[in-house]
Design a protein around this motif. Structure first.
Motif, PDB file in Angstrom:
ATOM      1  N   SER A  53       0.829  -1.215   0.000  1.00 11.24           N
ATOM      2  CA  SER A  53       0.000   0.000   0.000  1.00 11.24           C
ATOM      3  C   SER A  53       0.859   1.259   0.000  1.00 11.24           C
ATOM      4  CB  SER A  53      -0.934  -0.011   1.198  1.00 11.24           C
ATOM      5  OG  SER A  53      -0.187  -0.080   2.393  1.00 11.24           O
ATOM      6  N   LEU A  56      -0.676   4.455  -1.719  1.00  7.40           N
ATOM      7  CA  LEU A  56      -1.697   5.137  -0.922  1.00  7.40           C
ATOM      8  C   LEU A  56      -1.071   5.882   0.255  1.00  7.40           C
ATOM      9  CD1 LEU A  56      -4.681   5.695  -0.479  1.00  7.40           C
ATOM     10  CD2 LEU A  56      -4.790   3.606   0.892  1.00  7.40           C
ATOM     11  N   SER A  96      -2.028  11.069  -7.252  1.00  9.47           N
ATOM     12  CA  SER A  96      -3.458  10.869  -7.508  1.00  9.47           C
ATOM     13  C   SER A  96      -3.682  10.241  -8.875  1.00  9.47           C
ATOM     14  CB  SER A  96      -4.205  12.201  -7.439  1.00  9.47           C
ATOM     15  OG  SER A  96      -4.075  12.775  -6.187  1.00  9.47           O
ATOM     16  N   LEU A  99      -2.713   6.617  -8.838  1.00 14.64           N
ATOM     17  CA  LEU A  99      -3.633   5.827  -8.032  1.00 14.64           C
ATOM     18  C   LEU A  99      -4.962   5.625  -8.753  1.00 14.64           C
ATOM     19  CD1 LEU A  99      -3.827   4.504  -5.218  1.00 14.64           C
ATOM     20  CD2 LEU A  99      -4.950   6.588  -4.459  1.00 14.64           C
TER      21      LEU A  99
END
Length: 157
Positions: A53, A56, A96, A99
């Motif tokens: 992760s 994030l 962003s 992702l």
């Protein structure tokens, strides 16, 4: 060619830039340096502790860092902070985009933009620190030049 990773070089550069800001900067530069060091530590920790992760964590880390630096910008109004905020906007947009588009953040373009952005942030911090330091030196020398001579000393004409 030496086997030194770009990540290591940029992390060393950021620590040295932040150390310079802590050593010679004003309140705004020192606060920003602490925030940048915290960002680098969280980013490096996410690389080692949460590789699944990491994207994030870096997005949230950069968002919180930008928010903290925005507070420093509003509080102190240092001109160099405008550059930092633009770099963090680009950094946040980069994370962003990768992702949302579910692109792997291991490609060359991501690394290049990420490294340029973070290096630009550190350069803004270094330049802001140098400007603040120079301003303090000028103010101190102007104060001593305009100070009256101590009593009993003769001033040359």
């Amino acid at each position: 060619m030496p086997d030194i990773s770009v990540r290591l070089v940029i992390n060393i550069f950021s620590v040295l830039g932040a150390a310079f800001a802590l050593w010679r900067g004003g309140v705004a530069e020192r606060t920003a340096a602490i925030i940048v060091i915290a960002n680098a530590l969280v980013g490096e920790a996410s690389h080692w502790t949460a590789p699944d992760s990491e994207a994030l964590v870096r997005l949230v880390n950069d968002g919180l860092t930008a928010l903290a630096l925005l507070a420093v910008t509003v509080r102190h109004g240092a001109p160099w902070m405008g550059g930092v905020m633009l770099f963090y906007a680009a950094q946040f947009s980069l994370h962003s985009y990768y992702l949302v588009m579910a692109r792997p953040s291991t490609d060359y373009l991501h690394a290049l933009i990420n490294n340029v952005n973070f290096s630009g942030i550190i350069w803004c911090l270094i330049i802001g620190t140098a400007v603040a330091w120079r301003r303090r030196v000028r103010t101190a020398s102007a104060r001593t030049a305009s100070a009256p001579p101590p009593p009993g000393s003769a001033r040359a004409p």
